[in-house]
Scaffold this motif. Structure first.
Motif, PDB file in Angstrom:
ATOM      1  N   ALA A 256       0.830  -1.204   0.000  1.00 46.20           N
ATOM      2  CA  ALA A 256       0.000   0.000   0.000  1.00 46.20           C
ATOM      3  C   ALA A 256       0.864   1.253   0.000  1.00 46.20           C
ATOM      4  CB  ALA A 256      -0.929  -0.012   1.211  1.00 46.20           C
ATOM      5  N   ALA A 257       1.953   1.249   0.814  1.00 47.64           N
ATOM      6  CA  ALA A 257       2.849   2.414   0.840  1.00 47.64           C
ATOM      7  C   ALA A 257       3.507   2.624  -0.518  1.00 47.64           C
ATOM      8  CB  ALA A 257       3.907   2.223   1.922  1.00 47.64           C
ATOM      9  N   THR A 258       3.923   1.534  -1.175  1.00 49.61           N
ATOM     10  CA  THR A 258       4.558   1.641  -2.483  1.00 49.61           C
ATOM     11  C   THR A 258       3.588   2.169  -3.528  1.00 49.61           C
ATOM     12  OG1 THR A 258       6.041  -0.201  -1.949  1.00 49.61           O
ATOM     13  CG2 THR A 258       5.787   0.364  -4.276  1.00 49.61           C
ATOM     14  N   VAL A 259       2.377   1.605  -3.536  1.00 53.01           N
ATOM     15  CA  VAL A 259       1.358   2.064  -4.487  1.00 53.01           C
ATOM     16  C   VAL A 259       0.967   3.505  -4.202  1.00 53.01           C
ATOM     17  CG1 VAL A 259      -1.015   1.709  -5.277  1.00 53.01           C
ATOM     18  CG2 VAL A 259       0.490  -0.256  -4.926  1.00 53.01           C
ATOM     19  N   GLY A 260       0.799   3.828  -2.905  1.00 49.98           N
ATOM     20  CA  GLY A 260       0.412   5.183  -2.542  1.00 49.98           C
ATOM     21  C   GLY A 260       1.463   6.207  -2.938  1.00 49.98           C
ATOM     22  N   GLU A 261       2.752   5.871  -2.747  1.00 45.66           N
ATOM     23  CA  GLU A 261       3.833   6.797  -3.104  1.00 45.66           C
ATOM     24  C   GLU A 261       3.916   6.977  -4.609  1.00 45.66           C
ATOM     25  OE1 GLU A 261       6.586   9.479  -2.058  1.00 45.66           O
ATOM     26  OE2 GLU A 261       5.876   8.118  -0.508  1.00 45.66           O
ATOM     27  N   ALA A 262       3.721   5.896  -5.369  1.00 48.38           N
ATOM     28  CA  ALA A 262       3.894   5.955  -6.821  1.00 48.38           C
ATOM     29  C   ALA A 262       2.653   6.465  -7.553  1.00 48.38           C
ATOM     30  CB  ALA A 262       4.265   4.566  -7.344  1.00 48.38           C
ATOM     31  N   LEU A 263       1.481   6.016  -7.122  1.00 48.46           N
ATOM     32  CA  LEU A 263       0.262   6.313  -7.879  1.00 48.46           C
ATOM     33  C   LEU A 263      -0.746   7.181  -7.140  1.00 48.46           C
ATOM     34  CD1 LEU A 263      -0.320   2.745  -9.411  1.00 48.46           C
ATOM     35  CD2 LEU A 263       0.858   4.708 -10.442  1.00 48.46           C
ATOM     36  N   GLY A 264      -0.524   7.403  -5.853  1.00 47.19           N
ATOM     37  CA  GLY A 264      -1.438   8.250  -5.106  1.00 47.19           C
ATOM     38  C   GLY A 264      -2.428   7.445  -4.274  1.00 47.19           C
ATOM     39  N   TYR A 265      -3.093   8.162  -3.374  1.00 46.93           N
ATOM     40  CA  TYR A 265      -4.018   7.515  -2.455  1.00 46.93           C
ATOM     41  C   TYR A 265      -5.202   6.861  -3.163  1.00 46.93           C
ATOM     42  CZ  TYR A 265      -1.671   9.924   1.429  1.00 46.93           C
ATOM     43  OH  TYR A 265      -0.765  10.368   2.346  1.00 46.93           O
ATOM     44  N   ALA A 266      -5.711   7.508  -4.212  1.00 46.18           N
ATOM     45  CA  ALA A 266      -6.900   6.985  -4.886  1.00 46.18           C
ATOM     46  C   ALA A 266      -6.641   5.579  -5.418  1.00 46.18           C
ATOM     47  CB  ALA A 266      -7.330   7.919  -6.018  1.00 46.18           C
ATOM     48  N   ALA A 267      -5.495   5.390  -6.076  1.00 43.76           N
ATOM     49  CA  ALA A 267      -5.156   4.067  -6.613  1.00 43.76           C
ATOM     50  C   ALA A 267      -5.006   3.048  -5.492  1.00 43.76           C
ATOM     51  CB  ALA A 267      -3.868   4.145  -7.419  1.00 43.76           C
ATOM     52  N   CYS A 268      -4.436   3.487  -4.380  1.00 44.83           N
ATOM     53  CA  CYS A 268      -4.245   2.578  -3.251  1.00 44.83           C
ATOM     54  C   CYS A 268      -5.582   2.110  -2.693  1.00 44.83           C
ATOM     55  CB  CYS A 268      -3.434   3.286  -2.165  1.00 44.83           C
ATOM     56  SG  CYS A 268      -3.078   2.245  -0.746  1.00 44.83           S
ATOM     57  N   PHE A 269      -6.521   3.024  -2.523  1.00 47.26           N
ATOM     58  CA  PHE A 269      -7.824   2.652  -1.965  1.00 47.26           C
ATOM     59  C   PHE A 269      -8.639   1.808  -2.952  1.00 47.26           C
ATOM     60  CE2 PHE A 269      -7.271   6.637   0.723  1.00 47.26           C
ATOM     61  CZ  PHE A 269      -6.908   5.922   1.856  1.00 47.26           C
ATOM     62  N   VAL A 270      -8.476   2.077  -4.258  1.00 53.80           N
ATOM     63  CA  VAL A 270      -9.131   1.230  -5.253  1.00 53.80           C
ATOM     64  C   VAL A 270      -8.589  -0.189  -5.168  1.00 53.80           C
ATOM     65  CG1 VAL A 270      -9.328   0.762  -7.727  1.00 53.80           C
ATOM     66  CG2 VAL A 270      -9.780   3.052  -6.864  1.00 53.80           C
ATOM     67  N   ALA A 271      -7.255  -0.313  -5.057  1.00 50.58           N
ATOM     68  CA  ALA A 271      -6.654  -1.634  -4.915  1.00 50.58           C
ATOM     69  C   ALA A 271      -7.181  -2.355  -3.680  1.00 50.58           C
ATOM     70  CB  ALA A 271      -5.130  -1.509  -4.848  1.00 50.58           C
ATOM     71  N   ALA A 272      -7.372  -1.601  -2.579  1.00 47.02           N
ATOM     72  CA  ALA A 272      -7.935  -2.198  -1.362  1.00 47.02           C
ATOM     73  C   ALA A 272      -9.320  -2.764  -1.628  1.00 47.02           C
ATOM     74  CB  ALA A 272      -7.995  -1.154  -0.253  1.00 47.02           C
ATOM     75  N   GLY A 273     -10.121  -2.024  -2.410  1.00 47.35           N
ATOM     76  CA  GLY A 273     -11.452  -2.511  -2.743  1.00 47.35           C
ATOM     77  C   GLY A 273     -11.416  -3.754  -3.614  1.00 47.35           C
ATOM     78  N   VAL A 274     -10.460  -3.816  -4.539  1.00 47.35           N
ATOM     79  CA  VAL A 274     -10.332  -4.980  -5.424  1.00 47.35           C
ATOM     80  C   VAL A 274      -9.949  -6.219  -4.628  1.00 47.35           C
ATOM     81  CG1 VAL A 274      -8.990  -5.982  -7.314  1.00 47.35           C
ATOM     82  CG2 VAL A 274      -9.820  -3.623  -7.474  1.00 47.35           C
ATOM     83  N   PHE A 275      -8.981  -6.081  -3.727  1.00 47.29           N
ATOM     84  CA  PHE A 275      -8.588  -7.221  -2.906  1.00 47.29           C
ATOM     85  C   PHE A 275      -9.741  -7.650  -1.988  1.00 47.29           C
ATOM     86  CE2 PHE A 275      -4.165  -5.854  -3.856  1.00 47.29           C
ATOM     87  CZ  PHE A 275      -3.719  -7.059  -4.379  1.00 47.29           C
ATOM     88  N   GLY A 276     -10.500  -6.684  -1.526  1.00 50.65           N
ATOM     89  CA  GLY A 276     -11.658  -7.018  -0.716  1.00 50.65           C
ATOM     90  C   GLY A 276     -12.683  -7.827  -1.487  1.00 50.65           C
TER      91      GLY A 276
END
Length: 396
Positions: free
Chosen positions: A354-374
């Protein structure tokens, strides 16, 4: 129950100081998300505490049947309090010695948790386990209020050192109810086998529990550690975040834990896990939209964060109630610790990603990824529920 609750609160205080309080302070000081992720290495003792769990269990519950739960907590608790005091005196600027103090505090807290969980499994009757896990999850939220809420407010008003020393004193007070309460655990079987990891992995219940943890935790915890930095970047002060964590998140988290204790007894663990996972997915996607459209209104942020907190609490009461029933009374601390270590390992992987995705792509992408894994975890829940029934019938 009060004694166990006090220990769960104390353990959460230490974890929240490291995983909620410190990241927010570092972000305010200009640290990058990758630097903040470095501090999360202090979760490693929680990830690998299963390695020394058999030794702790053999000391806590020796073959002569005399329990040493309180002695174990007293000895290791002294180390934990000393580490938090050192944590306070070092300060957030010296990263290397601070990391050493954090690691020691985390190691001691994880070791106490082995003894505490083993004692809980031995002491609580099956019908009361949902309430025991409500105390565990509710205690975690109360500890988060102190370590991730009150701690931040105290830093704003008293400074790092004094705030940390107050937390060290709070740990002593929280441990006293357990240390002063008579032991209510059942007597151990004189002919029980020696606690070991090998014996744990040989049990189908343990293997199933580990699989359940891997699926459910990755679906729930992917982006949780970025919520504090996200709120900082959204313009909220440490005091505001501390108030949110200390009042709103805690109140609803405790309410969710207590509600979970009732709902799990009535509807069963898997029903509650499935429903709360769906609600958590919705919360993550809402946070993604908030981040994408750069919404900074606390009237939008606050309800989303609070809804996530209450669903998180409900779901983990259900998860740990299911897991507690799969721990052997002959080595409760070892089996339950394996489940919690799996939780921590999966969480650490998710947080780093999440930290890597958040740093590279921003918070929005990180939270979307969280929803996909969910969503992936949600799709697997019916299969896990059927397998759980098969394992339960086979054990019976």
């Amino acid at each position: 129950m009060v004694g166990l609750g006090g220990l769960y609160v104390a353990q959460s205080v230490i974890g929240s100081m490291i995983f909620a309080g410190l990241p927010a302070v570092m972000r305010q000081s200009g640290a990058s998300l990758n630097e903040i992720a470095f501090t999360l290495l202090a979760v490693l003792p929680w990830s690998f505490k299963f390695l020394w769990a058999p030794a702790v269990e053999r000391f806590r519950s020796p073959q002569d049947g005399v329990r040493r739960s309180r002695l174990t907590v007293a000895i290791v608790g002294a180390v934990s309090v000393s580490a938090v005091a050192a944590f306070a005196l070092i300060g957030p600027g010296a990263l290397a010695p601070l990391a050493a103090a954090m690691m020691l505090a985390s190691f001691a807290s994880a070791t106490i948790d082995i003894a505490c969980d083993g004692h809980a499994v031995e002491t609580l009757a099956e019908r009361d386990r949902s309430w025991g896990n409500a105390a565990q999850v509710g205690g975690a939220y109360l500890g988060s209020a102190l370590g991730g809420g009150v701690f931040l407010v105290l830093i704003d008003h008293m400074g790092w050192r004094d705030a940390g020393l107050v937390m060290a004193g709070a740990l002593v007070a929280l441990a006293l109810p357990f240390l002063l309460t008579p032991d209510g655990a059942r007597p151990a079987r004189a002919d029980r086998p020696r606690p070991s990891l090998k014996r744990a992995f040989q049990r189908p219940d343990v293997r199933f529990g580990l699989m359940l943890v891997a699926v459910y935790v990755f679906g729930q915890k992917w982006a949780m550690t970025l919520i504090g930095p996200f709120l900082i970047d959204s313009g909220l002060s440490l005091t505001a975040i501390g108030t949110i964590n200390g009042v709103g998140v805690t109140a609803l988290g405790v309410l969710g834990a207590l509600g979970g204790g009732y709902l799990v007894r009535r509807h069963g663990p898997f029903s509650i896990m499935t429903r709360t996972l769906g609600a958590q997915i919705a919360a993550m996607l809402a946070l993604a939209a908030i981040a994408y459209f750069q919404v900074t209104s606390p009237y939008v942020l606050l309800p989303t964060v609070l809804a996530s907190a209450v669903m998180f609490a409900l779901g983990f009461v259900a998860l740990y109630t299911e897991l507690m029933g799969r721990a052997s009374l002959d080595q409760a601390g070892v089996d339950f610790t394996l489940f919690q270590s799996a939780d921590a390992i999966v969480s650490l992987i998710g947080w780093q990603l999440a930290a890597t995705v958040g740093e590279a792509l921003g918070y929005a992408a990180c939270f979307v990824a969280a929803g996909v894994f969910g969503l992936a975890a949600l799709a697997l829940m019916p299969i896990l529920s059927r397998n759980a029934l098969v394992h339960t019938e086979a054990r019976s």
